[in-house]
Scaffold this motif. Structure first.
Motif, PDB file in Angstrom:
ATOM      1  N   ASP A  39      38.654  34.934  30.967  1.00 15.93           N
ATOM      2  CA  ASP A  39      38.896  35.597  29.674  1.00 15.93           C
ATOM      3  C   ASP A  39      39.251  34.601  28.582  1.00 15.93           C
ATOM      4  OD1 ASP A  39      38.587  38.273  30.734  1.00 15.93           O
ATOM      5  OD2 ASP A  39      40.491  37.929  31.771  1.00 15.93           O
TER       6      ASP A  39
ATOM      7  N   ARG B 167      43.577  40.021  35.729  1.00 17.31           N
ATOM      8  CA  ARG B 167      43.218  39.827  34.331  1.00 17.31           C
ATOM      9  C   ARG B 167      44.428  40.092  33.455  1.00 17.31           C
ATOM     10  NH1 ARG B 167      37.385  39.815  35.122  1.00 17.31           N
ATOM     11  NH2 ARG B 167      37.104  39.027  33.015  1.00 17.31           N
ATOM     12  N   PRO B 168      44.524  39.501  32.288  1.00 16.43           N
ATOM     13  CA  PRO B 168      43.609  38.473  31.819  1.00 16.43           C
ATOM     14  C   PRO B 168      43.669  37.221  32.696  1.00 16.43           C
ATOM     15  CG  PRO B 168      45.545  38.528  30.406  1.00 16.43           C
ATOM     16  CD  PRO B 168      45.649  39.701  31.340  1.00 16.43           C
ATOM     17  N   HIS B 169      42.546  36.574  32.769  1.00 19.94           N
ATOM     18  CA  HIS B 169      42.441  35.367  33.570  1.00 19.94           C
ATOM     19  C   HIS B 169      42.272  34.169  32.640  1.00 19.94           C
ATOM     20  CE1 HIS B 169      40.094  32.928  36.807  1.00 19.94           C
ATOM     21  NE2 HIS B 169      41.336  32.520  36.692  1.00 19.94           N
TER      22      HIS B 169
END
Ligand SMILES: [Zn+2]
Length: 421
Positions: free
Chosen positions: A200, A109-111
């Motif tokens: 995200d 993450r962030p993805h």
């Protein structure tokens, strides 16, 4: 997600430079240009221009594999192979038919999911050979969305070639079912199952030009079928008539008053029915498309539409003192509306990237794969591909790739920017 400090970090990760920027600067208006100063990022962005002929070749190659609605499988296989060649990891096709490839970052993450759609509006058997004159390409789907697919692939390729390492992970996705009756089935599956709770940020690459779409126009589509006993036009005269009922409904719909802002529209797109000029039809049908960029306005328009249909049935029955006319309303498409404000970080990221590359800023609203995440409250935008196009959704579609690399460059820099914490 880890958010600390405000220093620009340049940590080594293997042999590659980890391009990173801390949360404090995430919303800075010049984030795009800060990242562009990183040598590997600069190299990737430069490759997007110098590799332009490769991008055009990919665009043609993808487009010459037909991808009718609900039959995107062949193109998906080819595209998956291209993802592998571009160096993406864990390349796979999910149960709906979406092609997914990963570019892992330092963490999961962030993805960011970046996507383009595989499907076209054209039925099987459409001639898909692309004709090319210099930078002008002609063929069904050549801009929408073969250019988006080629851009997406170019992003993956140049990031790998230039050895850009990102803190967050990027998944590249070729989606199915974006057009028409596909009803966003690909992106629905992606968010509800395949990558559920793991996305995200979402960016779709779709549409020619350089716009940034952050308002998702919702649409509701219906097939309405009127039925009656049917009979001879002379001998059975005096019974309910489904075609006449349809006419009553269309007349009502055509008088709808809708706001210009939020932009709201209605259309009876297709009608049909009947068997002969001298027969009272046993059946008549119509397909209706309602749209609005505001979810509540769309709901009230749908209510009005349903009322109009039922009033038409009541009147036709009353006209002949009958109750034998019936109607069914089938929902054939439901695209949710949604939006992120222009001040939202994901929109501002696209703005800063555009500024860093000296590109014009223009905001748009549209109906794309981003509708789905936006309706779920997940930050999403759709960016145009660059280039110029005309005749989308016709077999004479053209795409003028002159300077289209500017759109590719923007997609590359945006991918890096949105893969920051
Ligand atoms: Zn499209």
């Amino acid at each position: 997600m880890h958010r600390t400090g405000s220093l620009l970090l340049a940590a080594t990760l293997g042999s590659a430079i980890l391009v990173s920027i801390a949360a404090g600067q995430q919303r800075s208006a010049d984030l795009g240009s800060v990242l562009l100063q990183q040598p590997s990022v600069k190299a990737a962005v430069e490759l997007a221009r110098t590799d332009e002929l490769r991008t055009i070749e990919d665009q043609i190659r993808i487009c010459e594999v037909e991808a009718p609605p609900f039959q995107e499988g062949k193109r998906a296989e080819v595209y998956a192979g291209m993802f592998r060649d571009a160096g993406l990891k864990n390349v796979r096709i999910d149960a709906e038919g979406n092609v997914i490839g990963e570019r892992p970052g330092a963490s999961a993450r962030p993805h960011l999911v970046m996507s383009a759609h595989l499907d076209t509006v054209f039925p099987r058997g459409t001639a898909v050979k692309v004709r090319r004159q210099g930078y002008v390409l002609r063929g069904p789907g050549i801009g929408d969305d073969c250019r988006g697919l080629a851009d997406l692939l170019a992003v993956a390729r140049v990031l790998n070639k230039a050895g850009v390492a990102t803190p967050g992970t990027i998944s590249f996705v070729g989606t199915v079912g974006e057009e028409g009756l596909g009803d966003l089935r690909g992106v629905r599956r992606l968010f509800n199952e395949t990558l559920k709770d793991r996305i995200d940020r979402f960016v779709s690459i779709d549409g020619e030009g350089l716009g940034i779409t952050h308002i998702a126009i919702g649409s509701a589509r219906f097939r309405v079928t009127f039925k009656g006993p049917g009979g001879h036009s002379f001998g059975s005269f005096g019974i309910v008539n489904p075609v006449h009922a349809l006419g009553r409904a269309v007349a009502r719909i055509s008088e709808f008053q809708v706001p210009g802002s939020p932009r709201t529209t209605f259309n009876v797109g297709r009608i049909g029915g009947g068997t002969s000029i001298n027969a009272i039809a046993p059946e008549a049908w119509m397909e209706v498309d309602l749209r609005s960029s505001d979810a509540a306005t769309l709901r009230s328009l749908e209510k009005q539409f349903r009322q109009a249909v039922h009033d038409a049935v009541t009147q036709e029955n009353e006209r002949w003192s009958s109750s034998s006319l019936t109607v069914s309303i089938d929902t054939v498409g439901m695209r949710p509306a949604g939006r992120v404000p222009a001040t939202a970080p994901i929109v501002q990221a696209a703005v800063s990237v555009s500024k860093a590359l000296n590109l014009p800023i223009s905001f748009a609203e549209g109906s794309t794969d981003s509708n789905l995440p936006l309706s779920l409250g997940i930050p999403a935008i759709t960016i145009d591909t660059g280039g110029r196009g005309s005749g989308a959704h016709t077999e004479n579609e053209t795409f003028d790739a002159t300077d289209a690399w500017k759109g590719t460059q923007r997609a590359v820099l945006l991918a890096v920017t949105l893969a920051q914490p």
